[in-house]
Design a protein around this motif. Structure first.
Motif, PDB file in Angstrom:
ATOM      1  N   MET A  68       5.343  -1.025  15.123  1.00 50.00           N
ATOM      2  CA  MET A  68       6.445  -0.740  14.119  1.00 50.00           C
ATOM      3  C   MET A  68       5.941   0.336  12.998  1.00 50.00           C
ATOM      4  O   MET A  68       6.284   1.341  12.540  1.00 50.00           O
ATOM      5  CB  MET A  68       7.005  -1.892  13.253  1.00 50.00           C
ATOM      6  N   ALA A  69       4.438  -0.031  12.707  1.00 55.55           N
ATOM      7  CA  ALA A  69       3.712   0.961  11.878  1.00 55.55           C
ATOM      8  C   ALA A  69       3.315   2.104  12.633  1.00 55.55           C
ATOM      9  O   ALA A  69       3.894   3.335  11.723  1.00 55.55           O
ATOM     10  CB  ALA A  69       2.405   0.298  11.520  1.00 55.55           C
ATOM     11  N   GLY A  70       3.373   2.418  13.603  1.00 55.88           N
ATOM     12  CA  GLY A  70       3.236   3.885  14.465  1.00 55.88           C
ATOM     13  C   GLY A  70       4.536   4.454  14.308  1.00 55.88           C
ATOM     14  O   GLY A  70       4.764   5.477  14.292  1.00 55.88           O
ATOM     15  N   LEU A  71       5.679   3.545  14.597  1.00 59.34           N
ATOM     16  CA  LEU A  71       7.041   4.292  14.475  1.00 59.34           C
ATOM     17  C   LEU A  71       7.264   4.780  13.021  1.00 59.34           C
ATOM     18  O   LEU A  71       7.789   5.925  12.881  1.00 59.34           O
ATOM     19  CB  LEU A  71       7.854   3.203  15.026  1.00 59.34           C
ATOM     20  N   LEU A  72       7.050   3.877  12.217  1.00 64.33           N
ATOM     21  CA  LEU A  72       7.303   4.191  10.561  1.00 64.33           C
ATOM     22  C   LEU A  72       6.590   5.391  10.199  1.00 64.33           C
ATOM     23  O   LEU A  72       6.949   6.107   9.280  1.00 64.33           O
ATOM     24  CB  LEU A  72       7.078   3.117   9.764  1.00 64.33           C
ATOM     25  N   ALA A  73       5.287   5.480  10.752  1.00 59.71           N
ATOM     26  CA  ALA A  73       4.413   6.637  10.283  1.00 59.71           C
ATOM     27  C   ALA A  73       4.972   7.943  10.735  1.00 59.71           C
ATOM     28  O   ALA A  73       4.866   9.099   9.988  1.00 59.71           O
ATOM     29  CB  ALA A  73       3.242   6.404  10.990  1.00 59.71           C
ATOM     30  N   VAL A  74       5.734   8.033  11.761  1.00 58.74           N
ATOM     31  CA  VAL A  74       6.528   9.008  12.119  1.00 58.74           C
ATOM     32  C   VAL A  74       7.731   9.562  12.073  1.00 58.74           C
ATOM     33  O   VAL A  74       8.292  10.668  12.233  1.00 58.74           O
ATOM     34  CB  VAL A  74       5.863   9.451  13.799  1.00 58.74           C
ATOM     35  N   LEU A  75       8.624   8.532  11.700  1.00 62.90           N
ATOM     36  CA  LEU A  75       9.881   8.765  11.200  1.00 62.90           C
ATOM     37  C   LEU A  75       9.979   9.872   9.992  1.00 62.90           C
ATOM     38  O   LEU A  75       9.060   9.835   9.147  1.00 62.90           O
ATOM     39  CB  LEU A  75      10.487   7.460  10.697  1.00 62.90           C
TER      40      LEU A  75
ATOM     41  N   ALA B 292      -2.017   3.213  10.707  1.00 68.04           N
ATOM     42  CA  ALA B 292      -1.317   3.105  11.945  1.00 68.04           C
ATOM     43  C   ALA B 292      -2.235   3.448  13.031  1.00 68.04           C
ATOM     44  O   ALA B 292      -3.129   4.506  12.863  1.00 68.04           O
ATOM     45  CB  ALA B 292      -0.239   3.821  12.119  1.00 68.04           C
ATOM     46  N   ASP B 293      -2.124   2.884  14.208  1.00 66.92           N
ATOM     47  CA  ASP B 293      -2.860   3.014  15.258  1.00 66.92           C
ATOM     48  C   ASP B 293      -2.539   4.648  15.668  1.00 66.92           C
ATOM     49  O   ASP B 293      -1.483   4.959  16.079  1.00 66.92           O
ATOM     50  CB  ASP B 293      -2.762   2.080  16.465  1.00 66.92           C
ATOM     51  N   ALA B 294      -3.724   5.696  15.989  1.00 70.93           N
ATOM     52  CA  ALA B 294      -3.408   6.928  16.302  1.00 70.93           C
ATOM     53  C   ALA B 294      -2.433   7.064  17.569  1.00 70.93           C
ATOM     54  O   ALA B 294      -1.383   7.898  17.762  1.00 70.93           O
ATOM     55  CB  ALA B 294      -4.658   7.624  16.216  1.00 70.93           C
ATOM     56  N   MET B 295      -3.047   6.194  18.412  1.00 74.86           N
ATOM     57  CA  MET B 295      -2.371   6.366  19.750  1.00 74.86           C
ATOM     58  C   MET B 295      -0.752   5.828  19.785  1.00 74.86           C
ATOM     59  O   MET B 295      -0.176   6.331  20.176  1.00 74.86           O
ATOM     60  CB  MET B 295      -3.109   5.235  20.934  1.00 74.86           C
ATOM     61  N   LEU B 296      -0.821   4.678  19.058  1.00 74.59           N
ATOM     62  CA  LEU B 296       0.771   4.214  19.003  1.00 74.59           C
ATOM     63  C   LEU B 296       1.440   5.400  18.188  1.00 74.59           C
ATOM     64  O   LEU B 296       2.901   5.545  18.465  1.00 74.59           O
ATOM     65  CB  LEU B 296       0.557   2.741  18.137  1.00 74.59           C
TER      66      LEU B 296
ATOM     67  N   ARG C 138       5.749   9.416  18.602  1.00 74.11           N
ATOM     68  CA  ARG C 138       6.249  10.873  18.242  1.00 74.11           C
ATOM     69  C   ARG C 138       6.800  11.567  19.555  1.00 74.11           C
ATOM     70  O   ARG C 138       7.829  12.034  19.569  1.00 74.11           O
ATOM     71  CB  ARG C 138       5.185  11.684  17.913  1.00 74.11           C
ATOM     72  N   ALA C 139       6.086  11.187  20.726  1.00 76.27           N
ATOM     73  CA  ALA C 139       6.735  11.527  21.982  1.00 76.27           C
ATOM     74  C   ALA C 139       8.247  10.927  22.301  1.00 76.27           C
ATOM     75  O   ALA C 139       9.041  11.662  22.777  1.00 76.27           O
ATOM     76  CB  ALA C 139       5.798  11.442  23.044  1.00 76.27           C
ATOM     77  N   ARG C 140       8.255   9.619  21.986  1.00 73.22           N
ATOM     78  CA  ARG C 140       9.427   8.842  22.501  1.00 73.22           C
ATOM     79  C   ARG C 140      10.556   9.319  21.547  1.00 73.22           C
ATOM     80  O   ARG C 140      11.563   9.500  22.018  1.00 73.22           O
ATOM     81  CB  ARG C 140       9.159   7.410  22.387  1.00 73.22           C
ATOM     82  N   LEU C 141      10.371   9.751  20.312  1.00 73.65           N
ATOM     83  CA  LEU C 141      11.507   9.798  19.202  1.00 73.65           C
ATOM     84  C   LEU C 141      11.799  11.310  19.693  1.00 73.65           C
ATOM     85  O   LEU C 141      12.967  11.580  19.487  1.00 73.65           O
ATOM     86  CB  LEU C 141      11.010   9.946  17.897  1.00 73.65           C
ATOM     87  N   ALA C 142      10.933  12.246  20.324  1.00 76.52           N
ATOM     88  CA  ALA C 142      11.329  13.509  20.628  1.00 76.52           C
ATOM     89  C   ALA C 142      12.221  13.762  21.841  1.00 76.52           C
ATOM     90  O   ALA C 142      13.065  14.549  21.585  1.00 76.52           O
ATOM     91  CB  ALA C 142      10.073  14.430  20.830  1.00 76.52           C
ATOM     92  N   ALA C 143      11.989  12.787  22.532  1.00 78.20           N
ATOM     93  CA  ALA C 143      13.013  12.440  23.765  1.00 78.20           C
ATOM     94  C   ALA C 143      14.155  12.048  23.276  1.00 78.20           C
ATOM     95  O   ALA C 143      15.184  12.327  24.204  1.00 78.20           O
ATOM     96  CB  ALA C 143      12.121  11.559  24.891  1.00 78.20           C
ATOM     97  N   LEU C 144      14.392  11.291  22.229  1.00 75.36           N
ATOM     98  CA  LEU C 144      15.781  10.737  21.888  1.00 75.36           C
ATOM     99  C   LEU C 144      16.919  11.797  21.394  1.00 75.36           C
ATOM    100  O   LEU C 144      17.921  11.497  21.506  1.00 75.36           O
ATOM    101  CB  LEU C 144      15.586   9.703  20.605  1.00 75.36           C
ATOM    102  N   GLY C 145      16.313  12.753  20.682  1.00 70.14           N
ATOM    103  CA  GLY C 145      17.176  13.918  20.141  1.00 70.14           C
ATOM    104  C   GLY C 145      16.333  14.682  19.102  1.00 70.14           C
ATOM    105  O   GLY C 145      15.379  14.410  18.864  1.00 70.14           O
ATOM    106  N   PRO C 146      17.185  15.662  18.806  1.00 70.23           N
ATOM    107  CA  PRO C 146      16.515  16.544  17.579  1.00 70.23           C
ATOM    108  C   PRO C 146      16.044  16.081  16.164  1.00 70.23           C
ATOM    109  O   PRO C 146      16.961  14.952  15.897  1.00 70.23           O
ATOM    110  CB  PRO C 146      17.458  17.406  17.495  1.00 70.23           C
ATOM    111  N   GLY C 147      15.444  16.528  15.517  1.00 74.33           N
ATOM    112  CA  GLY C 147      15.080  15.829  14.249  1.00 74.33           C
ATOM    113  C   GLY C 147      15.813  16.520  13.016  1.00 74.33           C
ATOM    114  O   GLY C 147      16.900  17.354  13.377  1.00 74.33           O
ATOM    115  N   PRO C 148      15.911  15.786  12.195  1.00 70.34           N
ATOM    116  CA  PRO C 148      15.179  14.930  11.663  1.00 70.34           C
ATOM    117  C   PRO C 148      15.518  13.630  12.463  1.00 70.34           C
ATOM    118  O   PRO C 148      16.797  13.237  12.418  1.00 70.34           O
ATOM    119  CB  PRO C 148      15.223  14.693  10.051  1.00 70.34           C
TER     120      PRO C 148
END
Length: 535
Positions: free
Chosen positions: A449-456, A349-353, A358-368
């Motif tokens: 999507m690869a960037g998203l799936l890599a950090v889910l 996955a693209d490191a920048m993506l 990672r930042a966008r998901l953190a803004a949506l709510g707590p993990g996991p």
């Protein structure tokens, strides 16, 4: 009105029927159009033009043509049946039902109207009503292959496993069953009596119908699901690739050394299938080949970044068919003489993506953060399928059922469903009692999507392209497997050797998700340790 020349009119009528019998729809359409020019009140020609438009997938034109036929012959049950199909194809199931009931008032013994009414009920999920209509169809027309197969399938949905076997068994035994009903018979046996019974039925069917590539494909899938990999891949070579029959010329086994060879890999099937079969590509490089890949645009950049290929063409290229150096990705297991599972094709996955997600998901709510996909494959309810047999249902779990496993799961939920139906994501959110963030649009950009799936943290899904992407990224998924199981998830077990570390949750042969969802709920509520990392 133009003057009608009887000889010309009669010749056109014979010609149109001959073209229809030969399946030459374009030629038939031209002859029928000329008939309506000569005699605009010829309702049978308008009716046939409606059928041709329907077969081409143009339901609006079909309604116009058949509507004209009904203006001239208001009580014609055949025209009403075709009109109902066209109405259903545009999504108007209520009008379609009304039209079918009108057709049956005109002709209560209209077998195809009962059949299409059954299909309408099946689309709505009313399997008991669908079964009644299919059984009425068979009472009127015992040789109706579509009704027999569909009736067997809905009997399975209703839990009548042996009943599904019983309705198909006579036609399979006397050889009158078409290949698709033989496949449904084997699947019914699988549900009622186990995978071994299905394998025996497939083997016998392939012996009796050696020219059915569809049967060879499904037999291969059953062998692979049973872990008979070498035999399964050999049968898979005979699958239907460019027509209903097995290929006349099969690819040859590749030698152990390929030094100096330039091989071209051609795409086949869907994106997930291409990703799956590419796991065999590194072996080509290990044997010394330079590998040039043709890939769909959506995958090309992601695959090029792996560095494995000498070149990646952004458009599928089938120009090498017949060239011994051009190989379909789906033939790789057999031409490499594979007899065991191999690891997923590694993606980067693209490191920048990744960082952005990672930042966008953190803004949506707590993990996991848990991604969810509840349907994949062909969604027959929205496609132009109503006039055909419902042969390819999607892989799906009902959102309200899935919500029972997600309701008390800690963390944040995101929907990764490709093309969700209007209101689906909101309905899932209501069922789980908290927000479900809709990220479905990301499916249109596989690099993102690869960037998203890599950090889910977790991904709960029926098998789909994203599951293959996540495996390639070294991450695992929790996979909901409808019955009968797709072959790569194997016939039994809590996992698959093709996807080590992934947990499998199986629907029962009676089509119940209860046990699977209870296990999923318990697993998701268990404290996380190395979430989503491949074993």
């Amino acid at each position: 009105m133009p003057t009608v020349i009887p000889q010309e009119y009669a010749a056109l009528t014979r010609e149109a029927q001959a073209f229809l019998d030969a399946g030459r729809l374009g030629d038939a359409e031209r002859a029928l159009t000329e008939i309506t020019r000569l005699n605009p009140r010829e309702h049978y020609a308008w009716g046939l033009l409606g059928r041709i438009a329907l077969e081409r997938g143009d339901a609006e034109v079909a309604q116009a043509h058949v509507g004209r036929a009904l203006e001239l012959d208001r009580r014609n049950a055949d025209y009403l049946n075709v009109l109902a199909i066209a109405q259903a194809e545009t999504g108007d199931l209520e009008r379609a039902e009304s039209t079918l009931r009108r057709a049956l008032r005109e002709r209560p013994t209209h077998a195809n109207a009962h059949y299409n009414l059954g299909k309408l009920f099946e689309k709505r999920g009313d399997f008991a009503a669908a079964r009644r209509e299919y059984e009425r169809t068979l009472t009127l027309d015992p040789k109706h292959q579509g009704a027999r197969g569909n009736c067997a399938r809905v009997r399975q949905f209703l839990g009548d496993l042996e009943g599904a076997v019983a309705i198909l068994e006579p036609s399979v035994a006397d050889g009158s069953a078409e290949p698709w009903n033989v496949i449904l018979y084997a699947k019914a046996l699988m549900a009622a009596r186990g995978h071994g019974a299905a394998l025996s039925a497939y083997a016998e069917a392939c012996r009796r119908l050696p020219l059915s590539g569809l049967l060879r494909r499904t037999y291969a899938h059953a062998l692979l699901a049973a872990g008979e990999f070498a035999h399964g891949w050999q049968e898979y070579l005979g699958r239907d690739v460019s027509g209903p029959a097995p290929r006349a010329t099969l690819p040859k086994r590749l030698p152990q050394r390929l030094d100096g060879r330039d091989l071209r890999l051609l795409p086949e099937q869907g994106l997930g299938d291409i990703l799956f079969f590419l796991r065999f590509a590194p072996e080509l490089v290990a044997r010394g080949a330079r590998v040039h890949l043709a890939a769909p645009d959506s995958l090309a950049r992601l695959l090029d970044q792996t560095g494995l290929f000498a070149s990646v063409a952004s458009q599928p290229d089938h120009s090498g068919t017949g060239d011994e150096n051009a190989i379909s990705v789906a033939d790789l297991p057999c031409v490499l003489a594979s007899d065991a599972p191999v690891p997923a094709f590694r993606l980067v996955a693209d490191a920048m993506l990744e960082a952005d997600w990672r930042a966008r998901l953190a803004a949506l709510g707590p993990g996991p953060v848990i991604g969810v996909t509840w349907r994949a494959g062909t969604d027959f309810r929205r496609g132009p399928e109503f006039g055909l047999d419902a042969r390819a249902l999607s892989k799906e779990i009902d959102g309200s059922a899935l919500a029972t496993a997600l309701r008390h799961t800690p963390g944040t939920l995101v929907a990764l469903q490709r093309q969700p139906i209007a209101g689906e994501v909101a309905a899932l959110a209501a069922a789980v009692g908290r927000p479900v963030h809709d990220l479905s649009a990301v499916n249109d950009d596989l690099d993102s999507m690869a960037g998203l799936l890599a950090v889910l943290d977790e991904y709960v899904a029926v098998s789909n392209t994203n599951v293959h992407l996540r495996a390639g990224l070294g991450r695992t998924s929790r996979v909901l497997v409808p019955f009968p199981p797709e072959w790569r998830w194997m016939a039994v077990g809590d996992g698959s050797p093709w996807f080590p570390g992934c947990c499998v949750y199986r629907q029962s042969p009676e089509r119940s998700w209860s046990n699977a969802l209870e296990k999923l709920r318990a697993d998701l509520e268990r404290p996380a340790q190395g979430r989503g990392e491949a074993a």
